[in-house]
Design an enzyme around this catalytic site. Structure first.
Site, mmCIF file in Angstrom:
data_model
loop_
_atom_site.group_PDB
_atom_site.id
_atom_site.type_symbol
_atom_site.label_atom_id
_atom_site.label_comp_id
_atom_site.label_asym_id
_atom_site.label_seq_id
_atom_site.Cartn_x
_atom_site.Cartn_y
_atom_site.Cartn_z
ATOM 1 N N SER B 153 45.961 21.057 3.244
ATOM 2 C CA SER B 153 46.598 20.140 1.842
ATOM 3 C C SER B 153 46.123 20.869 0.814
ATOM 4 O O SER B 153 46.386 22.194 0.531
ATOM 5 C CB SER B 153 46.450 18.651 2.007
ATOM 6 O OG SER B 153 47.256 18.164 1.084
ATOM 7 N N ASP B 241 56.149 15.217 7.594
ATOM 8 C CA ASP B 241 55.249 15.353 6.543
ATOM 9 C C ASP B 241 55.807 14.832 5.082
ATOM 10 O O ASP B 241 56.428 15.595 4.703
ATOM 11 C CB ASP B 241 54.448 16.680 6.420
ATOM 12 C CG ASP B 241 53.283 16.579 5.376
ATOM 13 O OD1 ASP B 241 53.405 15.831 4.340
ATOM 14 O OD2 ASP B 241 52.383 17.622 5.581
ATOM 15 N N HIS B 278 51.295 14.469 8.082
ATOM 16 C CA HIS B 278 50.094 15.272 7.078
ATOM 17 C C HIS B 278 48.856 14.807 7.731
ATOM 18 O O HIS B 278 47.770 15.314 6.940
ATOM 19 C CB HIS B 278 50.414 14.733 5.690
ATOM 20 C CG HIS B 278 50.029 15.541 4.812
ATOM 21 N ND1 HIS B 278 50.265 16.841 4.407
ATOM 22 C CD2 HIS B 278 48.611 15.475 3.984
ATOM 23 C CE1 HIS B 278 49.646 17.358 3.206
ATOM 24 N NE2 HIS B 278 48.544 16.349 2.950
#
Lengths: 318, 318
Positions: B153, B241, B278
């Site tokens: 991320s 995600d 995610h």
């Protein structure tokens, strides 16, 4: 029985982790659990066996699902994994939130008999009866007749005591750093006092009838485990585990009782792991060995199954 | 440079995870990090290479060390892994604790130029200069000249932008669900406004000189990456995600820019993972692929090393 709510479904190692909740008839509370289903369930009529993982003090079903690393190995063998919670939550019993090692988060996988805990603290019934019935109703791909138990710390006590109370019912049992002799350690004495009442009278001569405390203690339970019944227990404990050093686990007492009951290493295997602590860093380091062990009993590793699949071939490789 | 405090050392998969802290000259704060050292470091004069893992928003160096499962694969290859923190903490900058996606826990791996963040928010200098120098001083078994970057991320943005800003310095780069085009997404725009000042003026004709925002954006950085320099970037992103779906990651913009710059799949590999989210359930599911990828560049998998060891043989098998 009744409804089951799927809060979310998360993909993990090719399988799916379902976050579930339901109203429990055993505890009278809402119970959350995680259920991991590996991909490509075996073809009908072969169902996938189930490994039930019991967590330790202060934990929920989330800790091991996130940190234990069982999933990739479960995928390899096509084994479903249930991660139930460790106690009722929000039962409203007076004092249940006072300590971290008793009450909420510390159900000890027994059915309490002592008021006021005797109404909700029924984790033994929950794990042995309600959970498999719930899964059987909602997940037809799981074979709730082929079940093994694994646990950590208080959950190790849970796995071992439930296994030993039900000879022949569960196919295998393994534990990381279990509370192996709760009647003789501070954690167990506190919990059993609260859930069963004051300690039984001690005498210099061992009574032939086990006390209510002893009926929930693995080190006592193994003494009367029938010799003509299959036995498969695997235990790992780290030598740098502070709780082991402090006498909360007493794995050596269990091992001694097992050997005295003539269960050798092939049946009750205890390994000391040099330098490992009590955390999930320890559990995850050896979880592959434990899943391999359970797969031997749940599936028969490397053997051709009735549906023609060879176990361990062609699956996700870790 | 200076002192390094070992808070604890925890055994994991046969290696040791050291929890460290030190006073950082880059950030002016105490910084914590985790450092994993696999067992049996290679014999002198061969040192072990280093993989630096950069975490995402709200995380510390603990999240991946506990949930990412890099360790067993790092053990297999004899690669050390550093898990630094994501930002300064306790710098006392006004507003730094107001939001979860800016300030504390959200350092974005850049050197801020905008007051009041320009004094402490120097994570680029911390990761690229101070961290390797610190490890070189205190851990002689680590080769701080052979380093690869991995991130998740915001940390994926960190890994990619640091890799692209330093052509040829890092041996390989991989990212899970990276913020790949921060100048064009809400998270990046908020962070860059705070750390660099207001957005640069837009024009219908693209300026030949990248703005200060673009100088920290992987999708822009790859356009000017020298063609005669090695390139090895691997990206995974889950199709379920939510942040990807919401346009925070914009991996497709980066992939388009890479292809336009003539970097094919052998150099910049982007994989969409069907149904993954995610979380670390996603990261852990594919981390083996990423470590295998980095090992190719850090070690040369299956090749005989100068000390005679064949990489991947005789090590911990996962």
């Amino acid at each position: 029985m009744g409804g089951l709510t799927v809060t979310s479904s998360i993909k993990s190692f090719g399988g799916t982790l379902h976050k579930l909740s339901h109203d429990s008839t055993s505890t009278g509370t809402k119970m959350a659990l995680n259920l991991f289903i590996p991909p490509a369930p075996p073809r009908e009529p072969i169902k996938m066996p189930l490994l039930v993982y019991l967590s330790g003090l202060t934990c929920t079903g989330d800790n091991c699902a996130e940190k234990g690393f069982i999933q990739p190995h479960a995928v390899k063998y096509g084994i479903a994994v249930a991660y139930p919670d460790t106690s009722p939550r929000g039962a409203g019993v007076e004092g249940e939130d006072k300590d971290w090692d008793f009450g909420t988060g510390a159900g000890f996988y027994i059915d309490a008999t002592n008021p006021p805990y005797d109404k909700n603290y029924k984790m033994y019934t929950y794990i042995t009866k309600e959970l498999p019935a719930l899964l059987k109703e909602h997940y037809q791909e799981i074979d709730t007749e082929r079940v093994s138990l694994m646990g950590h710390s208080m959950g190790g006590h849970g796995a071992m005591s439930i296994y030993l109370k039900n000879p022949g019912k569960y196919l295998s049992c393994s534990a990381f750093a279990p509370i192996a002799n709760p009647v003789a350690c501070p954690w167990g004495q506190k919990a059993f006092t609260g859930y069963f009442g004051p300690p039984p009278p001690t005498s210099s001569v061992e009574s032939p009838t086990p006390s209510i405390w002893q009926q929930h203690d693995s080190t006592h339970l193994i003494k009367s485990y029938p010799q003509d019944t299959p036995m498969a227990i695997k235990i790992d404990v780290g030598t740098a585990d502070k709780f082991y050093q402090d006498g909360q686990l007493l794995v050596e007492n269990f091992e001694k009782a097992a050997r005295e009951a003539k269960w050798g290493e092939a049946y009750v295997e205890v390994k000391k792991r040099d330098g490992y602590d009590h955390s999930y860093y320890f559990v995850s380091s050896f979880v592959k060995d434990h899943v391999d062990f359970h797969a031997t009993f749940l599936l028969g590793v490397g053997q051709r199954r009735p549906d023609g699949l060879v176990v361990g071939e062609g699956a996700y490789q870790v």
